[in-house]
Scaffold this motif. Structure first.
Motif, PDB file in Angstrom:
ATOM      1  N   HIS A 116      -9.466  -3.316  -4.964  1.00 33.99           N
ATOM      2  CA  HIS A 116      -8.612  -2.517  -4.076  1.00 33.99           C
ATOM      3  C   HIS A 116      -7.611  -1.735  -4.930  1.00 33.99           C
ATOM      4  O   HIS A 116      -6.430  -2.108  -5.010  1.00 33.99           O
ATOM      5  CB  HIS A 116      -7.895  -3.418  -3.070  1.00 33.99           C
ATOM      6  CG  HIS A 116      -8.822  -4.132  -2.134  1.00 33.99           C
ATOM      7  ND1 HIS A 116      -9.291  -3.566  -0.974  1.00 33.99           N
ATOM      8  CD2 HIS A 116      -9.389  -5.366  -2.219  1.00 33.99           C
ATOM      9  CE1 HIS A 116     -10.098  -4.415  -0.370  1.00 33.99           C
ATOM     10  NE2 HIS A 116     -10.181  -5.515  -1.097  1.00 33.99           N
ATOM     11  N   ALA A 144       0.841  -1.184   0.000  1.00 34.97           N
ATOM     12  CA  ALA A 144       0.000   0.000   0.000  1.00 34.97           C
ATOM     13  C   ALA A 144       0.884   1.244   0.000  1.00 34.97           C
ATOM     14  O   ALA A 144       2.081   1.180   0.304  1.00 34.97           O
ATOM     15  CB  ALA A 144      -0.917  -0.001   1.216  1.00 34.97           C
ATOM     16  N   ASP A 145       0.297   2.364  -0.330  1.00 33.14           N
ATOM     17  CA  ASP A 145       1.038   3.626  -0.342  1.00 33.14           C
ATOM     18  C   ASP A 145       1.147   4.169   1.075  1.00 33.14           C
ATOM     19  O   ASP A 145       0.504   5.147   1.447  1.00 33.14           O
ATOM     20  CB  ASP A 145       0.350   4.646  -1.239  1.00 33.14           C
ATOM     21  CG  ASP A 145       0.494   4.300  -2.707  1.00 33.14           C
ATOM     22  OD1 ASP A 145       1.530   3.717  -3.071  1.00 33.14           O
ATOM     23  OD2 ASP A 145      -0.433   4.600  -3.470  1.00 33.14           O
ATOM     24  N   SER A 146       1.934   3.500   1.895  1.00 37.41           N
ATOM     25  CA  SER A 146       2.150   3.957   3.268  1.00 37.41           C
ATOM     26  C   SER A 146       3.596   3.720   3.633  1.00 37.41           C
ATOM     27  O   SER A 146       4.260   2.851   3.074  1.00 37.41           O
ATOM     28  CB  SER A 146       1.237   3.216   4.249  1.00 37.41           C
ATOM     29  OG  SER A 146       1.470   1.821   4.197  1.00 37.41           O
ATOM     30  N   HIS A 158      -0.964  -2.085  -4.824  1.00 36.13           N
ATOM     31  CA  HIS A 158      -0.055  -2.286  -5.949  1.00 36.13           C
ATOM     32  C   HIS A 158       0.640  -3.626  -5.769  1.00 36.13           C
ATOM     33  O   HIS A 158       1.073  -3.958  -4.666  1.00 36.13           O
ATOM     34  CB  HIS A 158       1.002  -1.181  -6.008  1.00 36.13           C
ATOM     35  CG  HIS A 158       0.435   0.194  -5.857  1.00 36.13           C
ATOM     36  ND1 HIS A 158      -0.321   0.797  -6.843  1.00 36.13           N
ATOM     37  CD2 HIS A 158       0.494   1.075  -4.830  1.00 36.13           C
ATOM     38  CE1 HIS A 158      -0.696   1.993  -6.435  1.00 36.13           C
ATOM     39  NE2 HIS A 158      -0.214   2.193  -5.222  1.00 36.13           N
ATOM     40  N   GLU A 211      -6.065   0.817  -4.380  1.00 32.87           N
ATOM     41  CA  GLU A 211      -4.944   1.343  -3.604  1.00 32.87           C
ATOM     42  C   GLU A 211      -3.822   0.323  -3.449  1.00 32.87           C
ATOM     43  O   GLU A 211      -2.724   0.654  -2.980  1.00 32.87           O
ATOM     44  CB  GLU A 211      -5.435   1.773  -2.215  1.00 32.87           C
ATOM     45  CG  GLU A 211      -5.671   0.644  -1.208  1.00 32.87           C
ATOM     46  CD  GLU A 211      -6.957  -0.160  -1.445  1.00 32.87           C
ATOM     47  OE1 GLU A 211      -7.215  -1.104  -0.684  1.00 32.87           O
ATOM     48  OE2 GLU A 211      -7.697   0.168  -2.397  1.00 32.87           O
TER      49      GLU A 211
END
Length: 295
Positions: free
Chosen positions: A268, A238-240, A272, A270
């Motif tokens: 989903h 995830a982008d976190s 990748h 979000e």
């Protein structure tokens, strides 16, 4: 690093190959351009530093023919990792690399934590005092080093919550090693890593995150059985920012078949990542965890 996609005009597989490369770059956190070349090439061909990901050792060739060995996520990931090993920190493979960089005494304490999970299913910081004393290290300082390396994280109550591949809290991935208590794994790849790391037979019980469909993987004398037989793993992130637990682990999941895995990705946006089959998933897990207790 030079990444090239070679396609013939009108190639029906060009879009899929381009998406695979883009997804793999995102999964590994690599910021590098992809050069599109259209011409008289075997199509589609993916080159990483002039190496054909499907035929290592061969470079670009001439001839606008359709390839039967289409680029796969597994081969693209492997080529990108080989080209930029220092940029694999967004994947479970970085666990092995981080462990190798520890000072000898801290690395041995790390092994003590892992063995503790194998033997008892959970580990508390108080369990580690005798080993730390025997190794001549300050336990608090050693745990800080392990946390900075994103290898071991302890909760305020003293419970070791994270020691990849193990989790001190329930995750939905349960590993039953022969002769040991059940233990939770951080993610699907980590679950495969537990029997590989310990050299033990065992059973992994998990489920699809969206549907709850049960997934069971069994290892017996180096033979693996996946139920359902078409089960796969989504390896994503995830982008976190932060630890692997926050950015990666929750996005590495079992699925009953490739179609369900793709549906999960579609649901989903979000997330990748790529979809890998059993053989590649086991190879990735072995690379990440197979030698943590042996080196």
């Amino acid at each position: 690093m030079r990444i090239e996609l070679l396609t013939a005009p009108g190639c029906p597989h060009a879009y899929a190959a381009r998406k695979i490369v883009a997804d793999c770059l995102t999964t590994l956190g690599i910021d590098a351009p992809m050069i599109d070349r259209v011409g008289r090439y075997p199509s589609p061909t993916v080159l990483v530093d002039d190496v054909d990901v499907m035929r290592p050792g061969a470079g670009a060739s001439i001839g606008d023919v359709c390839r039967l060995d289409l680029p796969t996520p597994q081969r693209v990931l492997a080529a990108l990792r080989a080209a930029t090993p220092e940029q694999s920190a967004g994947t479970p493979q970085s666990v092995a690399e981080s462990a190798r960089q520890l000072p000898p005494a801290i690395r041995e304490l790390h092994r003590v934590v892992l063995r503790g999970f194998c033997d008892n299913g959970q580990v508390h910081r108080d369990d580690l005092y005798p080993a730390a004393a025997a190794l001549g290290v300050d336990l608090d300082g050693a745990l800080r080093q392990l946390a900075m390396a994103d290898l071991v994280h302890t909760a305020s109550d003293g419970l070791v919550e994270i020691a990849y591949p193990f989790s001190g809290r329930p995750t939905g991935h349960i590993v039953h090693l022969d002769g040991h208590l059940p233990v939770a794994a951080m993610c699907a790849i980590d679950a495969l890593g537990v029997p590989l790391m310990t050299g033990s037979d065992g059973v992994i019980d998990s489920a699809e995150p969206d549907t709850g469909v049960p997934i069971r993987v069994q290892r017996h004398r180096n033979e693996w059985t996946w139920q359902p037989g078409g089960a796969v793993i989504v390896i994503g992130h995830a982008d976190s920012c932060g630890t692997l637990a926050n950015s990666v682990c929750r996005s590495i999941t079992f699925h009953a078949d490739p179609e369900r895995a793709q549906s999960h990705r579609d649901a989903h946006p979000e997330l990748h990542g790529v979809i890998v089959g059993p053989a590649d998933a086991i190879a990735i897990a072995d690379c990440a965890f197979g030698h943590l207790l042996a080196d």
